[in-house]
Motif scaffolding. Sequence first.
Motif, PDB file in Angstrom:
ATOM      1  N   MET A  99       0.830  -1.190   0.000  1.00  0.00           N
ATOM      2  CA  MET A  99       0.000   0.000   0.000  1.00  0.00           C
ATOM      3  C   MET A  99       0.874   1.253   0.000  1.00  0.00           C
ATOM      4  SD  MET A  99      -2.968  -0.986   2.727  1.00  0.00           S
ATOM      5  CE  MET A  99      -3.759   0.621   2.508  1.00  0.00           C
ATOM      6  N   SER A 100       0.277   2.371  -0.359  1.00  0.00           N
ATOM      7  CA  SER A 100       0.994   3.637  -0.365  1.00  0.00           C
ATOM      8  C   SER A 100      -0.027   4.749  -0.538  1.00  0.00           C
ATOM      9  CB  SER A 100       2.026   3.669  -1.498  1.00  0.00           C
ATOM     10  OG  SER A 100       1.386   3.471  -2.747  1.00  0.00           O
ATOM     11  N   GLY A 101       0.458   5.985  -0.547  1.00  0.00           N
ATOM     12  CA  GLY A 101      -0.414   7.137  -0.717  1.00  0.00           C
ATOM     13  C   GLY A 101      -0.372   8.014   0.514  1.00  0.00           C
ATOM     14  N   PHE A 102      -1.483   8.664   0.824  1.00  0.00           N
ATOM     15  CA  PHE A 102      -1.565   9.535   1.987  1.00  0.00           C
ATOM     16  C   PHE A 102      -1.899   8.715   3.231  1.00  0.00           C
ATOM     17  CE2 PHE A 102      -2.325  12.528  -1.443  1.00  0.00           C
ATOM     18  CZ  PHE A 102      -1.709  13.698  -1.008  1.00  0.00           C
ATOM     19  N   VAL A 103      -1.138   8.932   4.306  1.00  0.00           N
ATOM     20  CA  VAL A 103      -1.550   8.363   5.580  1.00  0.00           C
ATOM     21  C   VAL A 103      -2.827   9.052   6.038  1.00  0.00           C
ATOM     22  CG1 VAL A 103      -0.917   8.031   7.997  1.00  0.00           C
ATOM     23  CG2 VAL A 103       0.806   7.723   6.217  1.00  0.00           C
ATOM     24  N   GLU A 104      -2.840  10.378   5.927  1.00  0.00           N
ATOM     25  CA  GLU A 104      -4.037  11.167   6.245  1.00  0.00           C
ATOM     26  C   GLU A 104      -4.167  12.251   5.177  1.00  0.00           C
ATOM     27  OE1 GLU A 104      -3.315  12.758  10.093  1.00  0.00           O
ATOM     28  OE2 GLU A 104      -3.060  10.802  11.043  1.00  0.00           O
ATOM     29  N   LYS A 105      -5.040  12.067   4.214  1.00  0.00           N
ATOM     30  CA  LYS A 105      -5.158  13.054   3.146  1.00  0.00           C
ATOM     31  C   LYS A 105      -5.860  14.304   3.668  1.00  0.00           C
ATOM     32  CE  LYS A 105      -6.231  13.671  -1.719  1.00  0.00           C
ATOM     33  NZ  LYS A 105      -6.662  13.032  -2.973  1.00  0.00           N
TER      34      LYS A 105
ATOM     35  N   THR B 142       5.624  15.971   3.922  1.00  0.00           N
ATOM     36  CA  THR B 142       6.797  15.285   3.409  1.00  0.00           C
ATOM     37  C   THR B 142       6.417  13.841   3.094  1.00  0.00           C
ATOM     38  OG1 THR B 142       9.182  14.948   3.767  1.00  0.00           O
ATOM     39  CG2 THR B 142       7.730  14.451   5.618  1.00  0.00           C
ATOM     40  N   SER B 143       7.187  13.220   2.223  1.00  0.00           N
ATOM     41  CA  SER B 143       6.875  11.849   1.820  1.00  0.00           C
ATOM     42  C   SER B 143       8.138  11.001   1.860  1.00  0.00           C
ATOM     43  CB  SER B 143       6.277  11.826   0.407  1.00  0.00           C
ATOM     44  OG  SER B 143       7.214  12.313  -0.539  1.00  0.00           O
ATOM     45  N   ALA B 144       7.928   9.710   1.981  1.00  0.00           N
ATOM     46  CA  ALA B 144       9.026   8.741   1.939  1.00  0.00           C
ATOM     47  C   ALA B 144       8.440   7.384   1.614  1.00  0.00           C
ATOM     48  CB  ALA B 144       9.763   8.690   3.287  1.00  0.00           C
ATOM     49  N   TYR B 145       9.168   6.623   0.829  1.00  0.00           N
ATOM     50  CA  TYR B 145       8.750   5.272   0.450  1.00  0.00           C
ATOM     51  C   TYR B 145       7.319   5.255  -0.090  1.00  0.00           C
ATOM     52  CZ  TYR B 145      12.990   4.066   2.942  1.00  0.00           C
ATOM     53  OH  TYR B 145      14.297   4.005   3.348  1.00  0.00           O
ATOM     54  N   ASP B 146       7.000   6.271  -0.906  1.00  0.00           N
ATOM     55  CA  ASP B 146       5.710   6.382  -1.601  1.00  0.00           C
ATOM     56  C   ASP B 146       4.545   6.689  -0.665  1.00  0.00           C
ATOM     57  OD1 ASP B 146       6.869   5.907  -4.128  1.00  0.00           O
ATOM     58  OD2 ASP B 146       6.821   3.756  -3.759  1.00  0.00           O
ATOM     59  N   TRP B 147       4.839   7.000   0.598  1.00  0.00           N
ATOM     60  CA  TRP B 147       3.811   7.441   1.543  1.00  0.00           C
ATOM     61  C   TRP B 147       3.953   8.939   1.792  1.00  0.00           C
ATOM     62  CZ3 TRP B 147      -0.237   4.785   3.498  1.00  0.00           C
ATOM     63  CH2 TRP B 147      -0.197   3.374   3.464  1.00  0.00           C
ATOM     64  N   VAL B 148       2.843   9.661   1.832  1.00  0.00           N
ATOM     65  CA  VAL B 148       2.833  11.025   2.367  1.00  0.00           C
ATOM     66  C   VAL B 148       2.611  10.890   3.864  1.00  0.00           C
ATOM     67  CG1 VAL B 148       1.778  13.301   2.284  1.00  0.00           C
ATOM     68  CG2 VAL B 148       1.911  11.916   0.210  1.00  0.00           C
ATOM     69  N   LEU B 149       3.586  11.334   4.634  1.00  0.00           N
ATOM     70  CA  LEU B 149       3.644  11.027   6.058  1.00  0.00           C
ATOM     71  C   LEU B 149       2.654  11.871   6.866  1.00  0.00           C
ATOM     72  CD1 LEU B 149       7.521  10.783   6.420  1.00  0.00           C
ATOM     73  CD2 LEU B 149       5.887   8.965   5.903  1.00  0.00           C
ATOM     74  N   PRO B 150       2.302  11.398   8.065  1.00  0.00           N
ATOM     75  CA  PRO B 150       1.364  12.144   8.899  1.00  0.00           C
ATOM     76  C   PRO B 150       2.006  13.331   9.614  1.00  0.00           C
ATOM     77  CG  PRO B 150       2.025  10.133  10.019  1.00  0.00           C
ATOM     78  CD  PRO B 150       2.632  10.072   8.648  1.00  0.00           C
TER      79      PRO B 150
ATOM     80  N   PRO C 161      15.122   0.357  13.748  1.00  0.00           N
ATOM     81  CA  PRO C 161      14.289  -0.241  14.807  1.00  0.00           C
ATOM     82  C   PRO C 161      13.506   0.807  15.598  1.00  0.00           C
ATOM     83  CG  PRO C 161      16.483  -1.230  14.780  1.00  0.00           C
ATOM     84  CD  PRO C 161      16.527  -0.073  13.827  1.00  0.00           C
ATOM     85  N   ALA C 162      14.011   2.040  15.679  1.00  0.00           N
ATOM     86  CA  ALA C 162      13.351   3.085  16.463  1.00  0.00           C
ATOM     87  C   ALA C 162      11.942   3.367  15.954  1.00  0.00           C
ATOM     88  CB  ALA C 162      14.187   4.363  16.438  1.00  0.00           C
ATOM     89  N   ALA C 163      11.728   3.236  14.658  1.00  0.00           N
ATOM     90  CA  ALA C 163      10.410   3.533  14.085  1.00  0.00           C
ATOM     91  C   ALA C 163       9.418   2.398  14.322  1.00  0.00           C
ATOM     92  CB  ALA C 163      10.542   3.810  12.588  1.00  0.00           C
ATOM     93  N   GLY C 164       9.935   1.191  14.426  1.00  0.00           N
ATOM     94  CA  GLY C 164       9.046   0.045  14.621  1.00  0.00           C
ATOM     95  C   GLY C 164       8.132  -0.207  13.436  1.00  0.00           C
ATOM     96  N   TRP C 165       8.603   0.110  12.231  1.00  0.00           N
ATOM     97  CA  TRP C 165       7.738   0.007  11.045  1.00  0.00           C
ATOM     98  C   TRP C 165       8.332  -0.994  10.068  1.00  0.00           C
ATOM     99  CZ3 TRP C 165       8.276   2.797   5.983  1.00  0.00           C
ATOM    100  CH2 TRP C 165       7.142   2.621   5.158  1.00  0.00           C
ATOM    101  N   ASP C 166       7.496  -1.838   9.518  1.00  0.00           N
ATOM    102  CA  ASP C 166       7.896  -2.822   8.517  1.00  0.00           C
ATOM    103  C   ASP C 166       7.458  -2.317   7.145  1.00  0.00           C
ATOM    104  OD1 ASP C 166       8.429  -4.947   6.889  1.00  0.00           O
ATOM    105  OD2 ASP C 166       7.103  -6.370   7.933  1.00  0.00           O
ATOM    106  N   ARG C 167       8.418  -1.939   6.316  1.00  0.00           N
ATOM    107  CA  ARG C 167       8.116  -1.408   4.980  1.00  0.00           C
ATOM    108  C   ARG C 167       7.325  -2.381   4.138  1.00  0.00           C
ATOM    109  NH1 ARG C 167      12.780   0.532   1.197  1.00  0.00           N
ATOM    110  NH2 ARG C 167      11.015   0.727  -0.208  1.00  0.00           N
ATOM    111  N   THR C 168       7.509  -3.668   4.386  1.00  0.00           N
ATOM    112  CA  THR C 168       6.864  -4.675   3.544  1.00  0.00           C
ATOM    113  C   THR C 168       5.436  -4.964   3.982  1.00  0.00           C
ATOM    114  OG1 THR C 168       7.676  -6.501   4.912  1.00  0.00           O
ATOM    115  CG2 THR C 168       9.110  -5.741   3.141  1.00  0.00           C
ATOM    116  N   SER C 169       5.028  -4.394   5.111  1.00  0.00           N
ATOM    117  CA  SER C 169       3.667  -4.606   5.584  1.00  0.00           C
ATOM    118  C   SER C 169       2.718  -3.651   4.870  1.00  0.00           C
ATOM    119  CB  SER C 169       3.592  -4.364   7.100  1.00  0.00           C
ATOM    120  OG  SER C 169       3.661  -2.970   7.374  1.00  0.00           O
ATOM    121  N   GLU C 170       1.437  -3.799   5.126  1.00  0.00           N
ATOM    122  CA  GLU C 170       0.444  -2.903   4.561  1.00  0.00           C
ATOM    123  C   GLU C 170       0.107  -1.764   5.519  1.00  0.00           C
ATOM    124  OE1 GLU C 170      -2.972  -4.952   3.149  1.00  0.00           O
ATOM    125  OE2 GLU C 170      -1.880  -5.982   1.546  1.00  0.00           O
ATOM    126  N   GLN C 171       0.849  -1.678   6.614  1.00  0.00           N
ATOM    127  CA  GLN C 171       0.595  -0.628   7.595  1.00  0.00           C
ATOM    128  C   GLN C 171       1.270   0.675   7.169  1.00  0.00           C
ATOM    129  OE1 GLN C 171      -1.490  -0.989  10.263  1.00  0.00           O
ATOM    130  NE2 GLN C 171      -1.879  -2.934   9.191  1.00  0.00           N
TER     131      GLN C 171
END
Length: 299
Positions: free
Chosen positions: A1-7, A43-51, A259-269
């Motif tokens: 998944m990708s796009g806006f976290v919060e459009k 700002t955006s990263a890895y095809d996500w517009v960040l919150p 590890p500080a972010a606790g985020w898995d790029r390969t997940s759909e989160q």
Amino acid sequence: MSGFVEKPEPVQVPGLTHLHTGKVRDLYQNAAGELIMVASDRTSAYDWVLPTEIPDKGRILTQLSLWWFDQLSDLAPNHVISTDIPAGAPSDWAGRTLVCTSLAMVPVECVARGYLTGSGLAEYQQTRTVCGLALPEGLVNGSELPAPIFTPATKAAVGDHDENVSYEEVARQVGAEVAAQLRQTTLAVYGRARDVARERGVILADTKFEFGFDGETLTLADEVLTPDSSRFWPADQWQPGRSQPSFDKQIIRDWLTSPAAGWDRTSEQPPPALAQSVIDHTRAKYVEAYERLTGLSWS
């Protein structure tokens, strides 16, 4: 998944029609048919517009673009009409708003590379080419190329990757004459900007431009030579064979994959909100890029 976290919801301004919400910019049109570009702090990263926003980012991008447009005016006209805020617009639009000529946009990201990194490096490692252009053996991450090259890409929607294409494919899409104009102007503008940056102790590794036609005149559009559209490296720290320190949002990418972010790029989160230290460090890098390139103080 990708796009806006919060459009975000577009701001409603009397007399303006909202056309588009992009990764960073919101686009409106006034009654005269002129375009109003407002650079947000998104700002955006890895095809996500960040919150999380980066304070002052939109103003820095806008003011740096205006400075560069002045430096390049003899090489390519640009789309800026004024920086006046439309009547009824929020005060926060000050310093981040451009009133622009509406252009017939060319659907090509015009990329110039003087150094090998990013997607160009990935392709080179597989085929010894970038966008079909053969390069010498022995180049590594951060190597300066024998001469700058034009490596176009298709312009992607929010949440999608731009896709590198060959010059021949661009010529097929827009015609040989326009393709030649794009390549010539892109490399001329890159060459000027590379020399300006070098005088200030900054390497312009690569950059992308967008062009449109004002009648029959090829015209620079969107932003130009900002940390969002370019890779700037401190010249005194350049060391081929490794990733280079930069004046862009690499800080954000590095944190998101730590590890500080606790985020898995390969997940759909979607990615998490940024840590305050990352926000502050990123803003400082944008300010440093502005000040080193322009010689002006950001206040």
